[in-house]
Design a protein around this motif. Structure first.
Motif, PDB file in Angstrom:
ATOM      1  N   SER A  24      82.822  64.071  29.015  1.00 42.16           N
ATOM      2  CA  SER A  24      82.217  62.954  29.106  1.00 42.16           C
ATOM      3  C   SER A  24      80.840  62.670  28.366  1.00 42.16           C
ATOM      4  CB  SER A  24      82.132  62.228  30.535  1.00 42.16           C
ATOM      5  OG  SER A  24      81.364  63.164  31.332  1.00 42.16           O
ATOM      6  N   HIS A  25      80.395  63.538  27.595  1.00 41.42           N
ATOM      7  CA  HIS A  25      79.154  63.608  26.932  1.00 41.42           C
ATOM      8  C   HIS A  25      79.085  63.818  25.652  1.00 41.42           C
ATOM      9  CE1 HIS A  25      74.600  64.796  27.641  1.00 41.42           C
ATOM     10  NE2 HIS A  25      74.745  63.881  26.698  1.00 41.42           N
ATOM     11  N   ILE A  26      78.604  63.156  24.527  1.00 37.79           N
ATOM     12  CA  ILE A  26      78.680  63.158  23.056  1.00 37.79           C
ATOM     13  C   ILE A  26      77.476  63.397  22.625  1.00 37.79           C
ATOM     14  CG2 ILE A  26      79.308  62.083  20.962  1.00 37.79           C
ATOM     15  CD1 ILE A  26      81.351  60.794  22.469  1.00 37.79           C
ATOM     16  N   LEU A  27      77.007  64.297  21.733  1.00 40.44           N
ATOM     17  CA  LEU A  27      75.562  64.359  21.090  1.00 40.44           C
ATOM     18  C   LEU A  27      75.642  64.233  19.560  1.00 40.44           C
ATOM     19  CD1 LEU A  27      72.669  65.465  20.988  1.00 40.44           C
ATOM     20  CD2 LEU A  27      73.784  67.907  20.480  1.00 40.44           C
ATOM     21  N   ILE A  28      75.044  63.128  19.112  1.00 39.64           N
ATOM     22  CA  ILE A  28      75.029  62.708  17.897  1.00 39.64           C
ATOM     23  C   ILE A  28      73.825  63.182  17.071  1.00 39.64           C
ATOM     24  CG2 ILE A  28      74.985  60.530  16.728  1.00 39.64           C
ATOM     25  CD1 ILE A  28      76.906  59.347  18.347  1.00 39.64           C
ATOM     26  N   HIS A  29      74.018  63.664  16.004  1.00 41.16           N
ATOM     27  CA  HIS A  29      72.555  64.090  14.954  1.00 41.16           C
ATOM     28  C   HIS A  29      72.549  62.678  13.986  1.00 41.16           C
ATOM     29  CE1 HIS A  29      73.406  67.782  16.697  1.00 41.16           C
ATOM     30  NE2 HIS A  29      72.258  67.993  16.573  1.00 41.16           N
ATOM     31  N   LEU A  30      71.312  62.193  13.929  1.00 36.83           N
ATOM     32  CA  LEU A  30      71.094  61.210  13.001  1.00 36.83           C
ATOM     33  C   LEU A  30      69.920  61.611  11.762  1.00 36.83           C
ATOM     34  CD1 LEU A  30      70.678  58.194  15.422  1.00 36.83           C
ATOM     35  CD2 LEU A  30      72.792  58.659  14.007  1.00 36.83           C
ATOM     36  N   GLN A  31      69.977  61.161  10.741  1.00 32.81           N
ATOM     37  CA  GLN A  31      69.042  61.460   9.856  1.00 32.81           C
ATOM     38  C   GLN A  31      68.656  59.910   9.139  1.00 32.81           C
ATOM     39  OE1 GLN A  31      71.103  63.882   6.884  1.00 32.81           O
ATOM     40  NE2 GLN A  31      72.268  62.248   6.023  1.00 32.81           N
ATOM     41  N   PRO A  32      67.151  60.008   8.807  1.00 33.33           N
ATOM     42  CA  PRO A  32      67.047  58.735   7.986  1.00 33.33           C
ATOM     43  C   PRO A  32      67.358  58.396   6.628  1.00 33.33           C
ATOM     44  CG  PRO A  32      64.955  60.527   8.148  1.00 33.33           C
ATOM     45  CD  PRO A  32      66.293  60.985   8.723  1.00 33.33           C
ATOM     46  N   ILE A  33      67.555  57.040   6.453  1.00 31.95           N
ATOM     47  CA  ILE A  33      68.117  56.763   5.069  1.00 31.95           C
ATOM     48  C   ILE A  33      66.993  55.755   4.440  1.00 31.95           C
ATOM     49  CG2 ILE A  33      70.482  57.041   5.729  1.00 31.95           C
ATOM     50  CD1 ILE A  33      70.820  54.249   6.332  1.00 31.95           C
ATOM     51  N   ALA A  34      65.951  55.211   5.288  1.00 34.10           N
ATOM     52  CA  ALA A  34      65.191  54.236   4.727  1.00 34.10           C
ATOM     53  C   ALA A  34      63.651  54.724   4.904  1.00 34.10           C
ATOM     54  CB  ALA A  34      65.147  52.834   5.726  1.00 34.10           C
ATOM     55  N   PRO A  35      62.935  54.473   3.990  1.00 31.92           N
ATOM     56  CA  PRO A  35      61.453  54.897   3.948  1.00 31.92           C
ATOM     57  C   PRO A  35      60.754  54.236   5.328  1.00 31.92           C
ATOM     58  CG  PRO A  35      61.779  53.591   2.044  1.00 31.92           C
ATOM     59  CD  PRO A  35      62.933  53.330   2.935  1.00 31.92           C
ATOM     60  N   ALA A  36      59.937  55.107   5.577  1.00 31.78           N
ATOM     61  CA  ALA A  36      59.212  55.176   6.922  1.00 31.78           C
ATOM     62  C   ALA A  36      58.156  53.859   6.930  1.00 31.78           C
ATOM     63  CB  ALA A  36      58.547  56.498   7.352  1.00 31.78           C
ATOM     64  N   ARG A  37      58.032  53.590   8.116  1.00 32.23           N
ATOM     65  CA  ARG A  37      57.066  52.412   8.294  1.00 32.23           C
ATOM     66  C   ARG A  37      56.061  52.570   9.327  1.00 32.23           C
ATOM     67  NH1 ARG A  37      59.934  47.053   9.602  1.00 32.23           N
ATOM     68  NH2 ARG A  37      61.294  48.334  10.896  1.00 32.23           N
ATOM     69  N   CYS A  38      54.733  52.291   9.200  1.00 31.45           N
ATOM     70  CA  CYS A  38      53.819  52.640   9.847  1.00 31.45           C
ATOM     71  C   CYS A  38      54.080  51.948  11.330  1.00 31.45           C
ATOM     72  CB  CYS A  38      52.566  52.038   9.485  1.00 31.45           C
ATOM     73  SG  CYS A  38      50.826  52.249  10.556  1.00 31.45           S
ATOM     74  N   GLY A  39      53.753  52.884  12.292  1.00 32.13           N
ATOM     75  CA  GLY A  39      54.009  52.202  13.867  1.00 32.13           C
ATOM     76  C   GLY A  39      52.997  51.287  14.312  1.00 32.13           C
ATOM     77  N   HIS A  40      51.841  50.999  13.515  1.00 35.73           N
ATOM     78  CA  HIS A  40      50.960  49.992  13.870  1.00 35.73           C
ATOM     79  C   HIS A  40      51.226  48.644  13.157  1.00 35.73           C
ATOM     80  CE1 HIS A  40      47.865  53.466  15.374  1.00 35.73           C
ATOM     81  NE2 HIS A  40      48.858  53.043  16.186  1.00 35.73           N
ATOM     82  N   CYS A  41      50.877  48.732  11.779  1.00 41.18           N
ATOM     83  CA  CYS A  41      50.963  47.698  10.978  1.00 41.18           C
ATOM     84  C   CYS A  41      52.398  47.447  10.364  1.00 41.18           C
ATOM     85  CB  CYS A  41      49.955  47.753  10.001  1.00 41.18           C
ATOM     86  SG  CYS A  41      50.318  48.848   8.799  1.00 41.18           S
ATOM     87  N   GLN A  42      53.387  48.380  10.324  1.00 45.09           N
ATOM     88  CA  GLN A  42      54.850  48.352  10.030  1.00 45.09           C
ATOM     89  C   GLN A  42      54.968  48.316   8.596  1.00 45.09           C
ATOM     90  OE1 GLN A  42      57.348  45.521  12.184  1.00 45.09           O
ATOM     91  NE2 GLN A  42      56.420  45.790  13.874  1.00 45.09           N
ATOM     92  N   SER A  43      53.745  48.578   7.772  1.00 50.79           N
ATOM     93  CA  SER A  43      54.010  48.761   6.299  1.00 50.79           C
ATOM     94  C   SER A  43      54.680  50.042   5.841  1.00 50.79           C
ATOM     95  CB  SER A  43      52.396  48.468   5.556  1.00 50.79           C
ATOM     96  OG  SER A  43      51.673  49.563   6.114  1.00 50.79           O
TER      97      SER A  43
END
Length: 399
Positions: A24-43
Motif C-alpha cells: 500500500s506504499h508507492i515511491l515516485i522519483h521526479l526530475q525537474p523539467i523547468a528552469p528554477a525560480r527564486c524562492g524570494h522573488c520568483q524570478s
C-alpha cells in the motif's frame, strides 16, 4: 502515469520512475523539467548553487500512500543578490508535506479529533497538531479594538484541581477577544495593556461577583460601569439562602418524617424559574409555601431580587432595592439578612444593569462549547493551541 499527467500533479517536474515499497506504499522519483525560480522573488535563475534530494509525503492516490523523491535546487539570484532555495508551487519551504496533503489534513481537523486524523492519514499525532496550529495562526486575526465599547468577562476550568482561564468577549459581536491563564488581577492585566488607549472608550463590563475583575477594570477603565450578572447573583442566593433555610427547616422536622422528606426534596422546585414549572410542580410549590412560611418568604424574595435587573431606570431599580432591603432586614431569616449585607457592596453593579442590560449568558454558552472542544480532544497539553481553537470557534457576528 505519463509525464503529461505527472506535470499536472507536480508542476515543473516529470516522472522519472516509480516503485512499490509495500502493498500500500508507492515511491515516485521526479526530475525537474523547468528552469528554477527564486524562492524570494520568483524570478528565473540560470545559476544553480547546489542540489539536494528531498523526500516528501503527498496525498494518497487510489488508497496507496504516496512518497515522492525529488531534487531541490538552491539558486544564485541576481535580483535578490543571495543564494536561496528554488520556488516550488506545490511544496512549501522547509516542509516534508505537499500543499495538497496539508490542505487535506487542515480540512479533516476542522471536524475530527487529531488522533483520528493522524490514524487516517498515517502521520504522527504531533505532526497533525502542528499543521492545525499553523492553520489557526493564519486564520485567527488580531481583534480590532477600536470598535469595542462593551465587554463580558468570565472564567472557565482548564484542568481539574481549580485551574482556570479567563475569557473576554465583545458584548455586541460575541467575538472572543482575549484568553489568559488564571483569574487574578495579574492574569487579566495583559489584556488591558493590549487594549491600550481604547480603555477610555469602554462603557461597561459585565461579569460575575469577582472582586479581582472588578478592581482591575476600575483601575484601567475608570469611566466604565461594572455590571453584575443576574444568573450568578441568583445562583449565589440559591446556595447561601434557599439551601441553608431548606436544610434548617428540614432539621427542625426530625420527628415529622413526611414533612421533612417533602422539604428535603424541594431543592430544585425552589431554584427552578416559575415559568418553567409544570402544572404538577406548580401545585407542589403552592402546597410547600403554604406549609412553610420561611421557605415561602425566601422564594418570594428571590423573585423580587430578579426584578432589580428588569427596572426601567437606575432610580426605579434603586427604589426596588430599598424595598427589597427593608423586607429582608425585617424578616427573621438570618441567612437572608447575611446575604443582604454581603450583596450591598455590589449594589452599584446591580443598578448599572438598568442602563447597560448586559449579561454573561452568551459567554456561558461559549463555555459550554469550550467543554465540547476540550472533550473531543480528551484535553489539551498545548495551552496556546487550545486558545487558538477557541478563538477560531467564535469569530464573532458581523456588526
Amino acid at each position: 502515469m505519463d509525464n503529461k499527467l505527472s506535470s499536472l500533479f507536480w508542476e515543473g517536474y516529470e516522472l522519472k520512475d516509480s516503485s512499490l515499497i509495500s502493498e500500500s506504499h508507492i515511491l515516485i522519483h521526479l526530475q525537474p523539467i523547468a528552469p528554477a525560480r527564486c524562492g524570494h522573488c520568483q524570478s528565473m535563475c540560470l545559476r544553480i548553487h547546489d542540489r539536494s534530494v528531498r523526500q516528501v509525503r503527498d496525498h494518497d492516490i487510489l488508497g496507496y500512500r504516496l512518497t515522492i523523491k525529488l531534487p531541490v535546487r538552491r539558486v544564485r539570484c541576481y535580483a535578490c543578490m543571495a543564494v536561496c532555495r528554488e520556488w516550488i508551487e506545490w511544496l512549501p519551504p522547509h516542509s516534508r508535506f505537499t500543499t495538497r496533503l496539508l490542505s487535506y489534513v487542515e480540512q479533516l481537523v476542522r471536524i475530527l479529533p487529531i488522533l483520528h486524523v493522524a490514524q487516517l492519514v498515517c502521520l504522527s499525532w504531533h505532526t497533525v497538531k502542528e499543521i492545525d496550529k499553523q492553520r489557526l495562526a493564519r486564520e485567527v486575526t488580531p481583534p480590532d479594538y477600536t470598535k469595542v465599547k462593551r465587554l463580558i468577562m468570565d472564567e472557565f476550568a482548564l484542568h481539574k484541581g481549580h485551574r482556570y482561564a479567563t475569557i473576554i468577549t465583545d458584548a455586541e459581536t460575541m467575538k472572543v477577544l482575549w484568553i489568559g491563564v488564571g483569574r487574578t488581577r495579574q492574569s487579566i492585566r495583559p489584556f488591558f495593556k493590549e487594549l491600550g488607549s481604547q480603555c477610555e472608550h469602554i462603557e461597561a463590563v459585565a461579569m460575575d461577583q469577582n472582586t479581582a475583575f472588578d478592581l482591575e477594570v476600575k483601575m484601567h477603565c475608570p469611566t466604565a460601569e461594572v455590571v453584575y450578572d443576574l444568573f450568578h447573583v441568583i445562583a449565589k442566593y440559591g446556595r447561601e439562602v434557599i439551601d441553608r433555610v431548606r436544610v434548617d427547616q428540614a432539621n427542625q422536622l426530625k420527628h415529622d418524617k413526611p414533612g421533612r422528606k417533602l422539604i428535603k426534596r424541594s431543592r430544585w422546585l425552589l431554584l427552578k424559574n416559575r415559568q418553567n414549572l409544570t402544572d404538577f410542580q406548580q401545585i407542589e410549590l403552592h402546597e410547600l409555601m403554604e406549609a412553610n412560611q420561611s421557605l415561602a418568604l425566601v422564594y418570594i424574595m428571590k423573585e423580587q431580587l430578579k426584578d432589580l435587573w428588569y427596572a426601567d431606570s437606575i432610580w426605579d431599580a434603586f427604589k426596588r432595592w430599598r424595598q427589597w432591603w427593608k423586607m429582608a432586614m425585617d424578616s427573621d431569616v438570618e441567612p437572608l439578612k447575611i446575604f443582604c449585607r454581603r450583596l450591598r457592596p455590589y449594589l452599584r453593579g446591580i443598578l448599572a444593569s438598568a442602563k447597560y442590560p448586559l449579561h454573561t449568558s452568551g459567554l456561558e454558552g461559549i463555555n459550554n462549547k469550550i467543554k465540547v472542544i476540550k472533550r473531543m480532544a480528551y484535553g489539551y497539553r498545548d495551552i496556546e493551541y487550545f486558545f487558538l481553537k477557541i478563538k477560531a470557534a467564535f469569530p464573532g457576528l458581523r456588526r
